[in-house]
Scaffold this motif. Sequence first.
Motif, PDB file in Angstrom:
ATOM      1  N   MET A   1      32.970  45.253  44.239  1.00  0.00           N
ATOM      2  CA  MET A   1      33.708  44.007  44.435  1.00  0.00           C
ATOM      3  C   MET A   1      35.120  44.166  43.858  1.00  0.00           C
ATOM      4  N   SER A   2      36.148  43.833  44.622  1.00  0.00           N
ATOM      5  CA  SER A   2      37.513  43.964  44.145  1.00  0.00           C
ATOM      6  C   SER A   2      37.833  42.836  43.185  1.00  0.00           C
ATOM      7  N   GLN A   3      38.896  43.045  42.387  1.00  0.00           N
ATOM      8  CA  GLN A   3      39.248  42.032  41.405  1.00  0.00           C
ATOM      9  C   GLN A   3      39.668  40.732  42.081  1.00  0.00           C
ATOM     10  N   THR A   4      40.199  40.787  43.307  1.00  0.00           N
ATOM     11  CA  THR A   4      40.584  39.570  44.015  1.00  0.00           C
ATOM     12  C   THR A   4      39.392  38.644  44.177  1.00  0.00           C
ATOM     13  N   HIS A   7      37.863  37.428  40.325  1.00  0.00           N
ATOM     14  CA  HIS A   7      38.558  36.414  39.538  1.00  0.00           C
ATOM     15  C   HIS A   7      38.027  34.998  39.768  1.00  0.00           C
ATOM     16  N   PRO A   8      37.868  34.542  41.014  1.00  0.00           N
ATOM     17  CA  PRO A   8      37.320  33.189  41.204  1.00  0.00           C
ATOM     18  C   PRO A   8      35.915  33.038  40.633  1.00  0.00           C
ATOM     19  N   ASP A   9      35.102  34.097  40.762  1.00  0.00           N
ATOM     20  CA  ASP A   9      33.740  34.031  40.221  1.00  0.00           C
ATOM     21  C   ASP A   9      33.751  33.997  38.695  1.00  0.00           C
ATOM     22  N   ILE A  10      34.667  34.749  38.090  1.00  0.00           N
ATOM     23  CA  ILE A  10      34.789  34.718  36.623  1.00  0.00           C
ATOM     24  C   ILE A  10      35.158  33.311  36.167  1.00  0.00           C
ATOM     25  N   LEU A  11      36.084  32.664  36.874  1.00  0.00           N
ATOM     26  CA  LEU A  11      36.494  31.311  36.516  1.00  0.00           C
ATOM     27  C   LEU A  11      35.347  30.318  36.677  1.00  0.00           C
ATOM     28  N   PHE A  29      28.721  41.931  37.267  1.00  0.00           N
ATOM     29  CA  PHE A  29      29.418  42.494  38.428  1.00  0.00           C
ATOM     30  C   PHE A  29      29.123  43.979  38.644  1.00  0.00           C
ATOM     31  N   GLY A  30      28.472  44.613  37.665  1.00  0.00           N
ATOM     32  CA  GLY A  30      28.189  46.039  37.799  1.00  0.00           C
ATOM     33  C   GLY A  30      29.421  46.903  37.722  1.00  0.00           C
ATOM     34  N   GLU A  42      44.523  39.728  33.018  1.00  0.00           N
ATOM     35  CA  GLU A  42      45.303  39.202  34.145  1.00  0.00           C
ATOM     36  C   GLU A  42      45.104  37.694  34.290  1.00  0.00           C
ATOM     37  N   LEU A  43      43.889  37.207  34.095  1.00  0.00           N
ATOM     38  CA  LEU A  43      43.640  35.764  34.160  1.00  0.00           C
ATOM     39  C   LEU A  43      44.322  35.034  33.008  1.00  0.00           C
ATOM     40  N   ALA A  44      44.386  35.676  31.854  1.00  0.00           N
ATOM     41  CA  ALA A  44      45.067  35.067  30.713  1.00  0.00           C
ATOM     42  C   ALA A  44      46.572  35.002  30.942  1.00  0.00           C
ATOM     43  N   GLU A  45      47.134  36.028  31.587  1.00  0.00           N
ATOM     44  CA  GLU A  45      48.578  36.054  31.838  1.00  0.00           C
ATOM     45  C   GLU A  45      49.014  34.938  32.783  1.00  0.00           C
ATOM     46  N   THR A  46      48.089  34.436  33.603  1.00  0.00           N
ATOM     47  CA  THR A  46      48.398  33.312  34.493  1.00  0.00           C
ATOM     48  C   THR A  46      47.873  31.990  33.936  1.00  0.00           C
TER      49      THR A  46
END
Length: 253
Positions: A1-4, A7-11, A29-30, A42-46
């Motif tokens: 799974m790509s980071q794109t 990210h929504p799943d992490i949120l 996520f394995g 990256e999520l913290a930077e935004t």
Amino acid sequence: MSQTFRHPDILKIAQREGKVTVEGLADHFGVTLQTIRRDLTELAETNKLERVHGGAILPSGTTNIEYDERRNLNQASKLAMARACAQQIPQSCSIFMNIGTSTEAVARELLQHRDLMVVTNNMNIANILVDNPECQVVVTGGALRRSDSGLVGKITIDTIKQFKFDIAVIGCSALDEDGDLLDFDIQEVGVSQSIIAQSRKCFLVADHSKFSRAAPARIASMQDLSVVFTDKDLPDPLRDRCLSWGTNVVVTN
């Protein structure tokens, strides 16, 4: 799974659980721990998450963060700010240090200072400085706030008014774009205002996360401060205001 897609799943997980851990997300996520750490950075930077030790939490917005979480938040930045602040505190002076994890970090950097008198309403700071035999520690008294071992209320303010400090080292919960220092607790605001009034110089130690938060109670203006220690450049309008006010800003990044 790509980071794109991650990210929504992490949120979503953070919104459901209130916190995410590096190890838990790596298993989910394995992927490697390093990959998850990069995602969280990256999520913290935004400003979508705030990094804490071992993971991340949702941005605080108008809600205060649990004290243990705040202690682990931006640890490297707090250490750098604390060292810069301690370097501007001379030997043989009187200091007030208030409630907060950033002021606690400064206290640790004062363990080698000599001939200090530190007055504090932070039981954690008193416990840190007990290891410095060259430091006289005075605890204000007041109502104990169990969530962070802070002392607040009328007794605290009355004690502060008996002193005139060379330097106050304070923190705050938030800083708005006008340069106002903000907090969540009305009682703590009164204590902080008394500290500023009774100090010849006032140092604020606040990392960049305080600039993306809001809190309802106003303490004072950065105009009332001598020095601000932070880890990232201030927004241009606020930097210009500090320049016009004569408030020195030390950026440690």
